[in-house]
Design a protein around this motif. Structure first.
Motif, PDB file in Angstrom:
ATOM      1  N   UNK A 196       0.854  -1.180   0.000  1.00  0.00           N
ATOM      2  CA  UNK A 196       0.000   0.000   0.000  1.00  0.00           C
ATOM      3  C   UNK A 196       0.898   1.240   0.000  1.00  0.00           C
ATOM      4  N   UNK A 197       0.445   2.341   0.610  1.00  0.00           N
ATOM      5  CA  UNK A 197       1.242   3.575   0.564  1.00  0.00           C
ATOM      6  C   UNK A 197       1.704   4.027   1.949  1.00  0.00           C
ATOM      7  N   UNK A 198       1.752   3.106   2.914  1.00  0.00           N
ATOM      8  CA  UNK A 198       2.270   3.427   4.247  1.00  0.00           C
ATOM      9  C   UNK A 198       3.303   2.374   4.643  1.00  0.00           C
ATOM     10  N   UNK A 199       4.268   2.787   5.486  1.00  0.00           N
ATOM     11  CA  UNK A 199       5.337   1.874   5.898  1.00  0.00           C
ATOM     12  C   UNK A 199       4.832   0.746   6.781  1.00  0.00           C
ATOM     13  N   UNK A 200       3.769   1.027   7.517  1.00  0.00           N
ATOM     14  CA  UNK A 200       3.253   0.024   8.447  1.00  0.00           C
ATOM     15  C   UNK A 200       1.864   0.448   8.900  1.00  0.00           C
ATOM     16  N   UNK A 201       1.263  -0.391   9.715  1.00  0.00           N
ATOM     17  CA  UNK A 201       0.003  -0.033  10.355  1.00  0.00           C
ATOM     18  C   UNK A 201       0.334   0.819  11.573  1.00  0.00           C
ATOM     19  N   UNK A 202      -0.386   1.907  11.759  1.00  0.00           N
ATOM     20  CA  UNK A 202      -0.199   2.758  12.930  1.00  0.00           C
ATOM     21  C   UNK A 202      -1.212   2.377  13.996  1.00  0.00           C
ATOM     22  N   UNK A 203      -0.891   2.704  15.224  1.00  0.00           N
ATOM     23  CA  UNK A 203      -1.778   2.343  16.323  1.00  0.00           C
ATOM     24  C   UNK A 203      -3.020   3.234  16.368  1.00  0.00           C
ATOM     25  N   UNK A 204      -3.005   4.333  15.596  1.00  0.00           N
ATOM     26  CA  UNK A 204      -4.153   5.232  15.546  1.00  0.00           C
ATOM     27  C   UNK A 204      -4.086   5.981  14.216  1.00  0.00           C
ATOM     28  N   UNK A 205      -5.183   6.495  13.759  1.00  0.00           N
ATOM     29  CA  UNK A 205      -5.243   7.219  12.497  1.00  0.00           C
ATOM     30  C   UNK A 205      -4.287   8.425  12.525  1.00  0.00           C
ATOM     31  N   UNK A 230      11.842  -1.487   1.309  1.00  0.00           N
ATOM     32  CA  UNK A 230      12.834  -2.035   2.242  1.00  0.00           C
ATOM     33  C   UNK A 230      12.368  -1.959   3.693  1.00  0.00           C
ATOM     34  N   UNK A 231      11.362  -1.122   3.965  1.00  0.00           N
ATOM     35  CA  UNK A 231      10.840  -1.043   5.337  1.00  0.00           C
ATOM     36  C   UNK A 231      10.225  -2.380   5.724  1.00  0.00           C
ATOM     37  N   UNK A 232      10.391  -2.804   6.995  1.00  0.00           N
ATOM     38  CA  UNK A 232       9.926  -4.143   7.402  1.00  0.00           C
ATOM     39  C   UNK A 232       8.416  -4.318   7.342  1.00  0.00           C
ATOM     40  N   UNK A 233       7.655  -3.226   7.483  1.00  0.00           N
ATOM     41  CA  UNK A 233       6.203  -3.342   7.434  1.00  0.00           C
ATOM     42  C   UNK A 233       5.615  -3.886   8.722  1.00  0.00           C
ATOM     43  N   UNK A 234       4.358  -4.297   8.645  1.00  0.00           N
ATOM     44  CA  UNK A 234       3.653  -4.868   9.805  1.00  0.00           C
ATOM     45  C   UNK A 234       3.258  -6.303   9.493  1.00  0.00           C
ATOM     46  N   UNK A 235       3.657  -7.220  10.357  1.00  0.00           N
ATOM     47  CA  UNK A 235       3.297  -8.626  10.203  1.00  0.00           C
ATOM     48  C   UNK A 235       1.987  -8.916  10.931  1.00  0.00           C
TER      49      UNK A 235
END
Length: 449
Positions: A219-228, A281-286
């Motif tokens: 997608x277009x973000x490095x990872x999932x954030x804990x809040x918007x 290259x960012x690890x992302x969210x598993x």
């Protein structure tokens, strides 16, 4: 084997398509690719799916909008030209759009679904052609040929179990397979789309069917954030989540992942990784099946507006056998889907999405509740927002509700409703829409700062 899904922003223009091709070529295990329709290229741009819906509506209204038609074609024309592809690629995309428009003109029930699917279908045709242009062995695979069989529910397809056995046969094919997301076919060959954002669903179905080792969702973000991040500046990034946590977050307003999409992957225990096309290259969210080691129980705060509350009160409701069933039966009869139904001794609330109950249907539902259930009071409260704090094992943690209530108090926000029920993963709060931002910011400060 890895199944990789690229979202709308990842296929929005030729530059992005070159990026995803680099990502595919960087890992030989990325052999099955699922793609969305082209998304927004810049702020204020329109998604191709939105344009296709406009186009279909104009045909329904007998006022064909040539300008919108040209906008759709120009999106694909520019990609084909900038990628150096042959004219026949564009012609194939245009032909499918024209054929779908004819179905709508002829009044074929699934014509609109066929037109809406042309965004994803066009992306798959272009990307498979570009991979071939770059000397990769690649092929476009129509969902019908892939084996994605769905129930006939226009705009909200549900997959048939037989699909997974058919999809497994994709493992026998050579090269890179490019599959359009968002739609499948009924057993009799009728095209039906999933609910909006359903390319995530296709990706998870395919990953489960081929029994992939990993499902990557770019997608277009490095990872999932804990809040918007539109509500809280620079929120904490999450390195891992469980399936249940991600599903709760997606349902309650997280736009990173479709809330229905994780179910197939969850059943097959396939790990999911959310990554950024613009920073691969960012690890992302598993997203995994087992709860990882972490501090604290709350991993995220999700929120969404656009809800309403049907509040029903009747003295000794708890003594009246079947009251709740009959109330929900009225909603079912009127084709209204509900989200939550917290209750007390003499009252019951039913939370639903605002669009489920337009004003004309509201009058019918309220009248039926009064006439058939003989209630003391029935009220409709609109402009409601729902906030969820999410985390595995929350029901075993002491003081979470108190901590959340303190945050609401500090923000000067009144809690209209609170509900946890039997959930181990989430606790829901209802507030007025105008208080949403202040409440979420206070919760974030309380739980994460």
């Amino acid at each position: 084997m890895k199944v990789v899904k690229f979202g709308g922003s990842s296929v929005s223009n030729a530059e992005q398509i070159k990026k995803i091709t680099d990502i595919i070529e960087a890992d030989n295990e990325r052999s099955v690719i699922v793609v969305s329709a082209p998304g927004k290229r810049f702020s204020g741009d329109e998604k191709v799916t939105d344009l296709l819906i406009k186009l279909g509506d104009s045909i329904h209204g007998s006022s064909f909008d040539r300008n919108v038609y040209d906008q759709v074609l120009n999106r694909f024309r520019s990609n084909v030209n900038e990628l150096g592809l042959r004219e026949e690629v564009f012609t194939a995309v245009q032909t499918k759009i024209d054929e779908a428009m004819i179905l709508i003109k002829e009044g074929v029930p699934y014509g609109m679904d066929a037109l809406k699917s042309c965004g994803e279908d066009g992306s798959a045709l272009v990307i498979s052609a570009y991979l071939t242009f770059r000397n990769q062995k690649a092929s476009y695979v129509n969902p019908r040929d892939a084996g994605i069989i769905v129930r006939n529910q226009l705009g909200g397809a549900l997959v048939h179990e037989e699909s997974f056995e058919r999809l497994y046969q994709l493992r026998e094919r050579d090269g890179i397979l490019v599959i359009p997301g968002f739609f499948g076919f009924t057993p009799n060959g009728q095209l039906v789309t999933f609910s909006r954002g359903g390319s995530d669903i296709t990706g998870a179905i395919v990953a489960a069917g081929v029994k992939a080792d990993l499902y990557e969702n770019f997608t277009d973000v490095d990872s999932v954030y804990c809040v918007n991040p539109n509500i809280v500046d620079n929120p904490k990034q999450l390195t891992s989540l469980t399936y249940r946590e991600m599903r709760e977050l997606s349902y309650a307003g997280f736009s990173v992942f479709h809330d229905e999409a994780l179910i197939p992957a969850f059943r097959e225990k396939i790990p999911v990784c959310i990554k950024n096309t613009n920073n691969p290259e960012a690890p992302g969210t598993m997203i995994v099946s087992e709860q990882p080691d972490r501090e604290g129980h709350v991993v995220g705060i999700a929120s969404d507006h656009g809800f309403l509350n049907i509040y029903v009160s009747k003295f000794l409701m708890n003594r009246e056998i079947g009251f709740g069933r009959r109330l929900l039966q009225i909603l079912e009869d009127e084709e209204v889907s509900f989200e939550h139904a917290p209750s007390g001794i003499d009252d019951m609330s039913v939370i639903l999405r605002d669009y489920q109950l337009p004003k004309e249907k509201e009058e019918v539902v309220v009248k039926r509740i009064k006439d058939e259930l003989d209630v003391d009071m029935v009220l409709i409260e609109r402009d409601m927002a729902m906030i969820m704090i999410v985390g595995e094992g929350m029901n075993q943690a002491v003081g979470l509700a108190s901590q959340a209530a303190t945050a609401f108090k500090d923000a000067g926000v009144n809690i209209e409703m609170i509900n946890q029920g039997s959930s181990e993963v989430s606790m829901m709060f209802g507030v007025k829409s105008e208080s949403l931002t202040a409440a979420v910011q206070a919760l974030y400060k309380n739980f994460f700062e």
